[in-house]
Design a protein around this motif. Structure first.
Motif, PDB file in Angstrom:
ATOM      1  N   GLU A   1       0.832  -1.211   0.000  1.00  0.00           N
ATOM      2  CA  GLU A   1       0.000   0.000   0.000  1.00  0.00           C
ATOM      3  C   GLU A   1       0.860   1.253   0.000  1.00  0.00           C
ATOM      4  OE1 GLU A   1      -3.129   0.396  -0.337  1.00  0.00           O
ATOM      5  OE2 GLU A   1      -4.229  -1.358   0.412  1.00  0.00           O
ATOM      6  N   LEU A   2       1.879   1.294   0.852  1.00  0.00           N
ATOM      7  CA  LEU A   2       2.766   2.460   0.908  1.00  0.00           C
ATOM      8  C   LEU A   2       3.545   2.613  -0.394  1.00  0.00           C
ATOM      9  CD1 LEU A   2       4.147   2.073   4.565  1.00  0.00           C
ATOM     10  CD2 LEU A   2       2.478   3.748   3.732  1.00  0.00           C
ATOM     11  N   TRP A   3       3.941   1.479  -0.971  1.00  0.00           N
ATOM     12  CA  TRP A   3       4.692   1.515  -2.235  1.00  0.00           C
ATOM     13  C   TRP A   3       3.819   2.067  -3.362  1.00  0.00           C
ATOM     14  CZ3 TRP A   3       4.351  -0.742  -7.063  1.00  0.00           C
ATOM     15  CH2 TRP A   3       5.493  -0.702  -7.849  1.00  0.00           C
ATOM     16  N   LEU A   4       2.553   1.682  -3.371  1.00  0.00           N
ATOM     17  CA  LEU A   4       1.640   2.151  -4.419  1.00  0.00           C
ATOM     18  C   LEU A   4       1.376   3.657  -4.299  1.00  0.00           C
ATOM     19  CD1 LEU A   4      -0.961  -0.765  -4.583  1.00  0.00           C
ATOM     20  CD2 LEU A   4       0.737  -0.141  -6.304  1.00  0.00           C
ATOM     21  N   GLU A   5       1.477   4.186  -3.080  1.00  0.00           N
ATOM     22  CA  GLU A   5       1.309   5.631  -2.924  1.00  0.00           C
ATOM     23  C   GLU A   5       2.451   6.393  -3.590  1.00  0.00           C
ATOM     24  OE1 GLU A   5       0.946   6.526   1.193  1.00  0.00           O
ATOM     25  OE2 GLU A   5      -0.929   5.395   1.465  1.00  0.00           O
ATOM     26  N   ARG A   6       3.652   5.792  -3.557  1.00  0.00           N
ATOM     27  CA  ARG A   6       4.816   6.442  -4.177  1.00  0.00           C
ATOM     28  C   ARG A   6       4.961   6.083  -5.647  1.00  0.00           C
ATOM     29  NH1 ARG A   6       7.027   4.420   0.623  1.00  0.00           N
ATOM     30  NH2 ARG A   6       8.155   2.837  -0.575  1.00  0.00           N
ATOM     31  N   HIS A   7       4.392   4.942  -6.041  1.00  0.00           N
ATOM     32  CA  HIS A   7       4.494   4.490  -7.431  1.00  0.00           C
ATOM     33  C   HIS A   7       3.091   4.154  -7.946  1.00  0.00           C
ATOM     34  CE1 HIS A   7       8.323   3.505  -5.412  1.00  0.00           C
ATOM     35  NE2 HIS A   7       8.889   3.819  -6.554  1.00  0.00           N
ATOM     36  N   PRO A   8       2.304   5.134  -8.283  1.00  0.00           N
ATOM     37  CA  PRO A   8       0.934   4.874  -8.756  1.00  0.00           C
ATOM     38  C   PRO A   8       0.932   4.003 -10.009  1.00  0.00           C
ATOM     39  CG  PRO A   8       1.257   7.207  -8.270  1.00  0.00           C
ATOM     40  CD  PRO A   8       2.618   6.574  -8.268  1.00  0.00           C
ATOM     41  N   LEU A   9       0.213   2.901  -9.937  1.00  0.00           N
ATOM     42  CA  LEU A   9       0.090   2.012 -11.089  1.00  0.00           C
ATOM     43  C   LEU A   9      -1.313   2.093 -11.657  1.00  0.00           C
ATOM     44  CD1 LEU A   9       1.882  -1.240  -9.781  1.00  0.00           C
ATOM     45  CD2 LEU A   9       2.833   0.533 -11.261  1.00  0.00           C
TER      46      LEU A   9
ATOM     47  N   GLN B   1       9.876  -7.187  -3.398  1.00  0.00           N
ATOM     48  CA  GLN B   1      10.454  -6.122  -4.218  1.00  0.00           C
ATOM     49  C   GLN B   1      10.551  -6.537  -5.675  1.00  0.00           C
ATOM     50  OE1 GLN B   1      11.186  -2.967  -2.896  1.00  0.00           O
ATOM     51  NE2 GLN B   1      11.145  -2.575  -5.105  1.00  0.00           N
ATOM     52  N   GLY B   2      10.883  -7.802  -5.923  1.00  0.00           N
ATOM     53  CA  GLY B   2      10.973  -8.290  -7.299  1.00  0.00           C
ATOM     54  C   GLY B   2       9.633  -8.226  -8.026  1.00  0.00           C
ATOM     55  N   ILE B   3       8.568  -8.609  -7.320  1.00  0.00           N
ATOM     56  CA  ILE B   3       7.235  -8.564  -7.934  1.00  0.00           C
ATOM     57  C   ILE B   3       6.806  -7.121  -8.191  1.00  0.00           C
ATOM     58  CG2 ILE B   3       4.802  -9.077  -7.535  1.00  0.00           C
ATOM     59  CD1 ILE B   3       5.684 -11.543  -5.964  1.00  0.00           C
TER      60      ILE B   3
ATOM     61  N   GLU C   1       4.889  -2.960 -16.446  1.00  0.00           N
ATOM     62  CA  GLU C   1       3.626  -3.146 -17.150  1.00  0.00           C
ATOM     63  C   GLU C   1       2.915  -1.798 -17.334  1.00  0.00           C
ATOM     64  OE1 GLU C   1       2.451  -6.257 -18.243  1.00  0.00           O
ATOM     65  OE2 GLU C   1       4.507  -6.814 -17.717  1.00  0.00           O
ATOM     66  N   HIS C   2       2.265  -1.640 -18.484  1.00  0.00           N
ATOM     67  CA  HIS C   2       1.490  -0.422 -18.724  1.00  0.00           C
ATOM     68  C   HIS C   2       0.278  -0.355 -17.792  1.00  0.00           C
ATOM     69  CE1 HIS C   2       3.882   0.721 -22.153  1.00  0.00           C
ATOM     70  NE2 HIS C   2       3.716  -0.483 -22.695  1.00  0.00           N
ATOM     71  N   ALA C   3      -0.313  -1.522 -17.549  1.00  0.00           N
ATOM     72  CA  ALA C   3      -1.461  -1.604 -16.648  1.00  0.00           C
ATOM     73  C   ALA C   3      -1.493  -3.007 -16.047  1.00  0.00           C
ATOM     74  CB  ALA C   3      -2.758  -1.292 -17.380  1.00  0.00           C
ATOM     75  N   VAL C   4      -1.895  -3.094 -14.799  1.00  0.00           N
ATOM     76  CA  VAL C   4      -1.990  -4.382 -14.113  1.00  0.00           C
ATOM     77  C   VAL C   4      -3.346  -4.988 -14.428  1.00  0.00           C
ATOM     78  CG1 VAL C   4      -1.959  -5.561 -11.889  1.00  0.00           C
ATOM     79  CG2 VAL C   4      -0.468  -3.596 -12.279  1.00  0.00           C
ATOM     80  N   THR C   5      -3.312  -6.159 -15.067  1.00  0.00           N
ATOM     81  CA  THR C   5      -4.540  -6.847 -15.470  1.00  0.00           C
ATOM     82  C   THR C   5      -4.575  -8.236 -14.842  1.00  0.00           C
ATOM     83  OG1 THR C   5      -3.482  -7.755 -17.442  1.00  0.00           O
ATOM     84  CG2 THR C   5      -4.527  -5.591 -17.656  1.00  0.00           C
ATOM     85  N   ARG C   6      -5.585  -9.004 -15.172  1.00  0.00           N
ATOM     86  CA  ARG C   6      -5.681 -10.372 -14.662  1.00  0.00           C
ATOM     87  C   ARG C   6      -4.496 -11.218 -15.116  1.00  0.00           C
ATOM     88  NH1 ARG C   6     -10.397 -11.969 -12.382  1.00  0.00           N
ATOM     89  NH2 ARG C   6     -12.184 -10.544 -12.543  1.00  0.00           N
TER      90      ARG C   6
ATOM     91  N   ARG D   1      -1.417 -13.356 -12.939  1.00  0.00           N
ATOM     92  CA  ARG D   1      -1.026 -14.762 -13.117  1.00  0.00           C
ATOM     93  C   ARG D   1       0.477 -14.915 -13.332  1.00  0.00           C
ATOM     94  NH1 ARG D   1      -6.050 -14.965 -15.992  1.00  0.00           N
ATOM     95  NH2 ARG D   1      -4.990 -14.526 -17.958  1.00  0.00           N
ATOM     96  N   GLU D   2       1.133 -13.853 -13.801  1.00  0.00           N
ATOM     97  CA  GLU D   2       2.567 -13.920 -14.091  1.00  0.00           C
ATOM     98  C   GLU D   2       3.439 -13.510 -12.911  1.00  0.00           C
ATOM     99  OE1 GLU D   2       3.175 -11.452 -17.456  1.00  0.00           O
ATOM    100  OE2 GLU D   2       1.935 -12.649 -18.806  1.00  0.00           O
ATOM    101  N   MET D   3       2.816 -13.040 -11.839  1.00  0.00           N
ATOM    102  CA  MET D   3       3.588 -12.552 -10.698  1.00  0.00           C
ATOM    103  C   MET D   3       4.256 -13.707  -9.965  1.00  0.00           C
ATOM    104  SD  MET D   3       1.482  -9.430  -8.896  1.00  0.00           S
ATOM    105  CE  MET D   3       0.468 -10.598  -8.023  1.00  0.00           C
ATOM    106  N   GLU D   4       5.587 -13.699  -9.948  1.00  0.00           N
ATOM    107  CA  GLU D   4       6.351 -14.669  -9.168  1.00  0.00           C
ATOM    108  C   GLU D   4       7.787 -14.177  -9.086  1.00  0.00           C
ATOM    109  OE1 GLU D   4       7.845 -17.804 -12.575  1.00  0.00           O
ATOM    110  OE2 GLU D   4       6.214 -18.391 -11.244  1.00  0.00           O
ATOM    111  N   HIS D   5       8.539 -14.751  -8.150  1.00  0.00           N
ATOM    112  CA  HIS D   5       9.952 -14.387  -7.990  1.00  0.00           C
ATOM    113  C   HIS D   5      10.691 -15.603  -7.455  1.00  0.00           C
ATOM    114  CE1 HIS D   5      13.578 -12.347  -6.450  1.00  0.00           C
ATOM    115  NE2 HIS D   5      13.314 -11.436  -7.364  1.00  0.00           N
ATOM    116  N   ASP D   6      11.919 -15.795  -7.937  1.00  0.00           N
ATOM    117  CA  ASP D   6      12.694 -16.982  -7.543  1.00  0.00           C
ATOM    118  C   ASP D   6      12.898 -17.067  -6.035  1.00  0.00           C
ATOM    119  OD1 ASP D   6      12.890 -17.719 -10.145  1.00  0.00           O
ATOM    120  OD2 ASP D   6      14.904 -16.931 -10.460  1.00  0.00           O
TER     121      ASP D   6
END
Length: 293
Positions: A176-184, A211-213, A220-225, A229-234
């Motif tokens: 939530e705090l990150w989204l305030e600084r980086h509006p997506l 942080q990776g996600i 991404e231009h916009a976060v969609t469904r 599904r592609e969100m992951e990190h090693d």
């Protein structure tokens, strides 16, 4: 007195062990002598330690390592710049370089040696165990590190700090705090809520994965469904150690061959032989895939 009070920081990969050690080193830099050599090779570790000890407290350098043209200055001032002895010192065996380091540390009780990772070979572990007799060690180690070859070194640590993964509410607050600084741009408000839940779920509470996600979402231009599904990190992926299972399977096939031979059961013997061949074939391809990674 810092000697004999070494600390080890444990946790899974990506949990923030190195970051924690870096912050601690920054805080103590004005109060203690903090050493942080590169652990890439034993030779590099010895070279970095020699230079850092020389700059911080002065390395007790034998006269034979000081070039003749600088000896008069060294006798007059009682010191010699490291650049004047670096070449001769680098030609010394690693054990001799570290012996000079430990000799210089003997009379000090305010030195901390930071080690970013104990993923080290036996020779390096032995040298660290010797150095631990003359200063405090503060090291990080993955919680799944079960290397027998560093057991002798682990005995030098009197205190253990284990870093646990972040709980889901903390991760959500972070996002939530990150989204305030980086509006997506989100497809909908529902997708935004799903994104926050997804980061908390898919990261498994590992800061590096969170942080990776988030970094991935920035591309991404916009976060969609489909983005969700592609969100992951090693760093958030758990790997199961299959070594014990592979050993059991291998021994089982070998035992089956001898049992079938003793009982005169040709069908079982053939099955055991085919199973053994398939096992080694899978093992071979597994190693090839690991090398490619």
């Amino acid at each position: 007195m810092l000697k004999g009070s070494s600390v080890i920081v444990k946790g899974r990969a990506g949990i923030g062990k190195r970051t924690l050690l870096g912050k601690v080193r920054e805080e103590l830099a004005t109060q203690r002598v903090c050493l942080a050599p590169s652990m890439s090779t034993v030779k590099q570790m010895a070279a970095d330690l020699a230079e850092q000890v020389h700059e911080a407290i002065g390395l007790q350098v034998p006269e034979r390592l000081i070039p003749p043209r600088f000896r008069a200055m060294a006798e007059r001032t009682g010191a010699v710049p490291f650049r004047h002895i670096k070449r001769n010192l680098s030609r010394e065996p690693v054990a001799d370089q570290l012996a000079l380091v430990m000799q210089s540390l003997k009379k000090r009780d305010d030195v901390i040696l930071f080690v970013e990772a104990l993923e080290v070979p036996p020779t390096q572990a032995d040298f660290l165990a010797q150095i631990a007799e003359h200063c405090q060690l503060c090291a990080a180690m993955d919680s799944d590190n079960r290397r027998v070859r560093i057991q002798r070194l682990l005995w030098k640590f009197q205190a253990t700090v284990e870093i646990k993964p972040l709980v889901s509410p903390v991760v959500r607050e972070w996002v939530e705090l990150w989204l305030e600084r980086h509006p997506l741009a989100f497809e909908s408000n529902r997708i935004r809520k799903a994104f926050i839940r997804g980061v908390a779920r898919d990261s498994n509470g590992v800061p590096a994965a969170v942080q990776g996600i988030l970094d991935f979402a920035l591309t991404e231009h916009a976060v969609t469904r489909s983005t969700l599904r592609e969100m992951e990190h090693d760093a958030a992926i758990y790997y199961l150690d299959m070594t014990p299972i592979l050993v059991i399977v291998s021994v089982g096939f070998m035992a089956l061959r001898y049992i079938s031979r003793g009982m005169g059961m040709k069908e079982m013997m053939v099955m055991a032989g085919v199973g053994t061949s398939m096992f080694y074939l899978l093992l071979y391809f597994g190693r090839m895939m690991q090398k490619r990674r």
